[in-house]
Scaffold this motif. Structure first.
Motif, PDB file in Angstrom:
ATOM      1  N   SER A 109       5.210  -8.020  -9.717  1.00  0.00           N
ATOM      2  CA  SER A 109       6.637  -8.303  -9.840  1.00  0.00           C
ATOM      3  C   SER A 109       6.891  -9.318 -10.946  1.00  0.00           C
ATOM      4  O   SER A 109       6.140 -10.291 -11.090  1.00  0.00           O
ATOM      5  N   GLU A 120       5.038  -5.422  -6.492  1.00  0.00           N
ATOM      6  CA  GLU A 120       6.369  -4.894  -6.189  1.00  0.00           C
ATOM      7  C   GLU A 120       6.257  -3.547  -5.480  1.00  0.00           C
ATOM      8  O   GLU A 120       5.600  -2.621  -5.957  1.00  0.00           O
ATOM      9  N   TYR A 187       5.690  -6.511   3.967  1.00  0.00           N
ATOM     10  CA  TYR A 187       6.628  -6.283   2.866  1.00  0.00           C
ATOM     11  C   TYR A 187       7.753  -5.348   3.299  1.00  0.00           C
ATOM     12  O   TYR A 187       8.873  -5.431   2.780  1.00  0.00           O
TER      13      TYR A 187
END
Length: 278
Positions: A109, A120, A187
């Motif tokens: 990211s 990401e 996440y």
């Protein structure tokens, strides 16, 4: 004086005979060219084979390897291998690979917090355990003066995929105390309405942070490669192996968000082995 002279002459004439008699009575230490040496002399001149001059017969090798792959970072995992040299041209092998597999589309990211980063859209880590058995063929032997040997390798076995949820550290404000709290969560929770409310990802969590929620994905793999055995001293073993692996899992494994889960993963690898021969 005239009477003593014959005595001295007689003594001079008898002296060579006495010397010849002493030499003929002593044991001879020389051998003629046609004489066969005795066993005692051979044992004194021939080195004993038990003093280390006998050649070492190699029965097999064991080695530990460090590997890097196209689907991992610099360090992809480690390997264990054992071989038996029953046949000089073909040896059976068994091994165990423990590697981390990543999706080639992963990227870090662009947003970081205090130098920390995260992947990401990553949902799961995939750890693969590969017990395997196979065969290696001698393609080029080492020369009598040393050098390297080249072997071809073909191995197969089950692939046990361990799907571990990817965790990130988030920072949020506790409404009860008004304090900032940093917590590790999956996440996937950051993509939905997280129970922590408004939060900011500050970095990647521990690799095994989600091991309690891990799931097993069985599969099978096929490995082919070339092993370059380097020249070493004594009974050490060093080699470089390069090759290709195909993992086929029973169920598709999702590693990244918004990408199609895959059940087939291909990997190129380079492994450095070091160990001992026995």
């Amino acid at each position: 004086m005239k009477q003593a002279l014959p005595k001295y002459v007689l003594a001079l004439l008898l002296m060579p005979s006495l010397i010849w008699a002493q030499r003929s009575g002593s044991p001879s230490t020389t051998t003629s060219p046609n004489q066969i040496p005795s066993k005692a002399s051979n044992s004194a001149k021939t080195p004993n084979s038990n003093t280390g001059t006998s050649s070492f017969v190699e029965r097999g090798t064991w080695a530990i390897g460090l590997t890097t792959t196209t689907n991992s970072g610099i360090f992809g995992g480690f390997n264990l291998r054992k071989s038996w040299n029953k046949n000089p041209s073909r040896q059976p092998i068994i091994g165990l690979d423990i590697v981390n597999l990543k999706d080639y589309r992963e990227f870090t990211s662009p947003f970081s917090y205090n130098g920390r980063s995260y992947i990401e859209g990553k949902i799961n880590n995939l750890l693969i355990v590969r017990p395997e058995f196979g065969m290696q063929w001698m393609l080029f032997k080492k020369s009598s003066e040393g050098g390297a040997a080249l072997k071809g390798i073909l191995a197969t076995g089950p692939s046990l995929g361990i799907k571990i949820p990817y965790y990130v550290d988030v920072s949020y404000l506790d409404p009860n105390t008004g304090r900032t709290i940093i917590k590790s969560i999956p996440y996937t929770e950051t993509m939905a309405n997280s129970p922590t409310g408004r939060s900011v990802i500050v970095g990647e969590g521990g690799y095994f942070a989600g091991s309690g929620d891990s799931k097993m994905v069985p599969g099978w793999h096929l490995k082919s490669g070339f092993d370059i055995e380097l020249n070493t001293i004594k009974r050490n073993y060093l080699s470089l192996e390069v090759g290709f692996i195909v993992d086929v899992f029973q169920n598709p494994v999702e590693i990244l968000n918004q990408t199609s889960p895959r059940s087939v993963y291909t990997t190129g690898y380079l492994t450095f082995f070091f160990g001992r021969t026995y």
